[in-house]
Design an enzyme around this catalytic site. Structure first.
Site: not given
Ligand code: TRP
Ligand code: ZN
Length: 876
Positions: A267, A270, A304, A326
């Site tokens: 999605g 951050e 984010e 998360e």
């Molecule tokens: N940390 C991201 C979130 O807000 C998750 C995420 C984004 C992610 N791109 C990714 C995890 C690619 C693994 C691979 O939840």
């Molecule tokens: Zn996250």
């Protein structure tokens, strides 16, 4: 280039060791040219005090062409380092030194979308979880925090915008090329690194923080999408304010940037000061985005943003702690959305999502604890369990401490661990410290996989009314034995008018019972003749089982003041009817007839819900929607998807018929004459779309006319898509023409075309496999774009059970072909889609054999990501 590919290996929590060297400073120079990008890096290394005597260090590096390596300015010869299997090992390091490297990478060939890659002519990065190692050598683990300075160089005309984390500190021109240097003052793990080079439009605004600093807010997208950024900007400002007011958290840099990209595995991300978003989670315009899409943008932008504290300032020690950031951040974004919109509706939506998606994950071969103890590919552990169940665990702590206590605990957490990489235990310790509670038993929620089943029996005798609880967590892969968990059960007891009765001497009408033994009973003296309202607000992520007496569920549905309990009562009623239809119970072998009887039984109570729909249309829509066909299937082992499909379709049709005048009335009376985007208007559209579907399901002669009229002159995408979905899913005569017209209208809007694909890929029916195959031949279908792949492959495998599980195995064949195709380009996406096969062990034998054979053949050439998922699914 390194010699061998890194072999599949298992990483274990109990093998965690802190790194021997810190990396205090990182200086990167990223020189972008067509076909090859050269990355020069300088790492300032400092040996940890407790690693005395250690003088070698390993750095991750995947697919890097090493051009040179130097230690404190002296070029290293090949005897003093090794680069193999994704690891660079350097020996003979002094206590403090600078390691310089120059590597070449090829972002143009990067279809896996991790590390540096190209999306529609723009260079961008995705480093979480382990993408940074595809850019340069680095100890790619979240407990190494460094200050980054990054220079980006590229052609000036084609890439006028050069971004990285932090603040721009220098820039210059160099013939046709230019460069910008960015400095991020906050130490961060490399998974939060980001870089963008492109030609983008910008929506700019400012935000004044609570201490009076002005922050520049910049949202970037393709020039043609500039008019779709306002909603994200509003959401961002609201999120910033909310985090100040609710958690006392202020933004810390002078600039906050979000960049929208079309090719993205998840999605959004951050990255410190430079979020990168899937276009689907940031662009919004009423003409092109559904109401659900608007809400998603609001919550993802907030999510984010909230990570800036829960994730970035305080980060994870290792990836086993992923839910630390998360689960907590999802809880924060859920509460934010609840405050911005209707809290009761939001809670039901979140629970609906959890029970329909996370519970099945917890019951299948992919089940794992919120803090797993081992993994092969960490990408595969960005799961609903980590995110959604993790959020429920934080929510339980919130309720155990109360709003004030919880705020004290989070203040302590943020203050104590600012700038550090910590664990779930550290988080819980703060909860314990401020409250004096002993949460040691509670922590089993983190380590134990599986959804606890809580059975409740009610008894009435001369002492009063008693509730007796029994909990049992079923075995999950690798965890046969389970201990009791701490389950806060919020309850009320409703009298004949639906009023909660007094439960104790303090005069409380709602209490939280803590069930922490395998069996436990509670007595309410002097109480009688009540209906139990259990697990109010969904106070714990458990499956609740209770044999309600005749009329009690109807009573709850009609009167309970708790939105979750009303909704749960409606699910129980629907499932009871649907289960009887699936099992062929109910006195008649003719499913259609049996469904009519069931619908007539339900009609009275549903009619009451409809009569009150004016109070809260969104809530009414949630109560009136049938549980999904997939959710119904999950209740039956061995699963016969064909029977489930017929049962589901029959009840939908019978309800459409039994309440047809009400559906007709709702379809017409809720029509708006002008566009509004507030929660009330969105709820009305949701209810009207549902009513229209029921009307079509019941073969009402007016359904097509209403759908076509709405489709011809919609006020917004929710109306247009709702009409299209009804036409296509109920195969109304106008469907083909509407599809053609929709395509003509929206062929240049990728996100809208995703919906066009997905409506067709999810059109249920055992004869739909060929139709889905046809979508793959469409000129606009593209295997390299995750959103497009999800819109067809994901919709087919996840939302079209009748076609996916077609008796002749043709759905499985198609699925296997798709998986292989996707996997060759993008292993993360392939592995994610493969989760749809996790229901294999539940299937009836004939289907199980067919699916197994297909998966085994795909597994042969599969990537490490895909093969981990298929391995787990097939091991059952
Ligand atoms: N940390 C991201 C979130 O807000 C998750 C995420 C984004 C992610 N791109 C990714 C995890 C690619 C693994 C691979 O939840
Ligand atoms: Zn996250």
């Amino acid at each position: 280039m390194e010699t061998a590919h890194s072999a599949v290996k298992t990483t274990r929590l109990d093998e965690y060791r802190s790194p021997a060297y810190r990396v205090d400073e990182v200086r990167l120079d990223v020189d972008i040219h067509d076909g090859v990008t050269t990355v020069s890096s300088e790492l300032v290394l400092q040996r940890h005090a407790d690693a005395a005597g250690v003088s070698s260090m390993t750095f991750n590096g995947e697919g890097l062409s090493l051009r040179s390596l130097a230690l404190d300015g002296v070029v290293l010869n090949e005897a003093s380092y090794r680069y193999e299997a994704g690891l660079l090992t350097v020996d003979g390091l002094p206590e403090r030194c600078t390691l310089s490297s120059v590597v070449d990478i090829e972002p143009e060939k990067n279809t896996a979308l991790e590390g540096l890659y190209l999306s529609k002519g723009m260079y961008c990065t995705q480093c979480e979880a382990e993408g940074f190692r595809h850019i340069t050598f680095f100890p790619d683990r979240p407990d190494v925090l460094s200050r980054f300075t990054t220079t980006v160089r590229a052609d000036r005309a084609r890439f006028p915008l050069l971004l990285s984390n932090g603040n721009p500190v220098a820039s210059g021109e160099d013939g046709e090329r230019h460069w910008v240097t960015w400095e991020d003052p906050f130490p961060k793990p490399c998974y939060l690194f980001a870089l963008v080079a492109g030609d983008l439009a910008c929506l700019e605004d400012t935000f004044n923080t609570m201490s009076g600093r002005e922050v520049a807010l910049r949202l970037y997208a393709e020039h043609r999408d500039l008019d779709k950024l306002d909603h994200a900007m509003e959401s961002l400002k609201q999120a910033m304010r909310w985090d100040e007011q609710t958690y006392g958290r202020e933004y810390d840099l002078d600039i906050y940037m979000i960049v929208a990209v079309s090719h993205f595995n998840m999605g959004a991300m951050e990255n410190k000061g430079l979020n990168i978003f899937n276009t689907s989670c940031v662009l919004a315009h009423p003409a092109t985005t559904t109401d659900a899409g608007f809400q998603r943008v609001e919550s993802v932008v907030a999510h984010e943003y909230f990570h800036n504290w829960s994730g970035n300032r305080v980060t994870c020690r290792d990836w086993f702690q992923l839910s630390l950031k998360e689960g907590f951040t999802v809880f924060r974004d859920q509460e934010f959305s609840a405050d911005m919109n209707s809290a009761a509706v939001k809670r039901v939506e979140d629970v609906d999502f959890l029970v329909n998606h996370q519970f099945p994950e917890d019951q299948g071969p992919m089940a794992h604890p919120v803090r797993p103890s081992e993994y092969q590919k960490i990408d595969n552990f960005y799961t609903l369990t980590i995110y959604e169940k993790g959020a429920e665990i934080v929510r339980m702590q919130y309720h155990l401490l109360g709003a004030e206590g919880f705020r004290k605990a989070t203040d302590l957490y943020f203050e104590r661990f600012d700038g550090q990489a910590v664990t779930c235990d550290d988080f819980v310790a703060c909860m314990e410290e401020v409250s004096g509670l002993d949460l040691s038993k509670f922590k089993r929620w983190y380590s134990q996989a599986g959804t606890p089943v809580l059975s409740v029996t009610a008894t009435q005798d001369e002492h009063g009314y008693s509730l007796n609880f029994r909990q049992q967590t079923p075995p999950t892969p690798g965890q046969a034995e389970k201990l009791p968990v701490v389950i806060p059960v919020r309850i009320a007891l409703l009298d004949r008018d639906g009023e909660p009765v007094i439960l104790d001497e303090q005069g409380r009408r709602e209490v939280v019972l803590i069930v922490d033994q395998q069996e436990q009973g509670f007595v309410f003296p002097g109480v009688s003749g009540v209906t139990p309202s259990l697990l109010r607000g969904f106070s714990a992520p458990v499956v609740l089982q209770h044999d309600y007496q005749d009329g009690q569920l109807e009573h709850l549905l009609a009167h309970d003041s708790d939105g979750y309990c009303r909704w749960a009562a409606s699910r129980e009623l629907y499932f009871a009817a649907l289960d009887r239809l699936v099992k062929g119970e109910g006195g008649t072998a003719n499913v259609a007839q049996a469904a009519e009887q069931e619908a007539n039984q339900l009609a009275a109570v549903l009619d009451q819900v409809i009569a009150r729909a004016g109070e809260d249309a969104a809530q009414a829509a949630l109560l009136l929607a049938l549980p999904s066909e997939v959710a119904l299937g999950d209740r039956h082992v061995p699963l016969d998807p064909g029977r489930v499909h017929v049962a589901h379709r029959s009840l939908r049709r019978a309800l459409g018929h039994a309440l047809q005048s009400q559906w007709l009335e709702l379809s017409e009376s809720l029509l708006a004459t002008e566009l509004q985007m507030d929660g009330v208007a969105m709820g009305r559209r949701q209810l009207r779309n549902l009513a229209l579907e029921y009307l079509a399901a019941g073969d009402h002669p007016e359904a097509e006319r209403i759908a076509v009229e709405l489709f011809e002159l919609p006020l917004c995408m929710s109306e247009e898509l709702g009409a299209l979905r009804t036409l296509v899913h109920y195969q109304l005569p106008g469907a083909a023409q509407a599809l053609a017209q929709f395509e003509k209208r929206w062929k240049d809007e990728a996100l809208v075309m995703d919906q066009w694909f997905s409506v067709q890929a999810s059109a249920g029916g055992t004869d739909q496999v060929e139709r889905v195959r046809g979508l793959l031949q469409h000129p606009a279908f593209d295997w390299a774009t995750p959103n497009r792949v999800r819109s067809v492959v994901g919709a087919f495998a996840g939302s079209n059970p009748a076609a996916f599980h077609a008796e002749d195995g043709s759905g499985y064949r198609l699925f296997a072909e798709m998986l292989a195709k996707v996997d060759a380009l993008n292993p993360q996406i392939a592995a994610r889609i493969a989760n749809a096969a996790a229901r294999l062990p539940r299937l009836k034998a004939e289907l199980q054999g067919k699916l197994r054979a297909e998966l085994e053949s795909v597994k042969k050439g599969a990537s490490a990501n895909l093969s981990e998922v298929l391995g787990r699914v097939l091991s059952n």
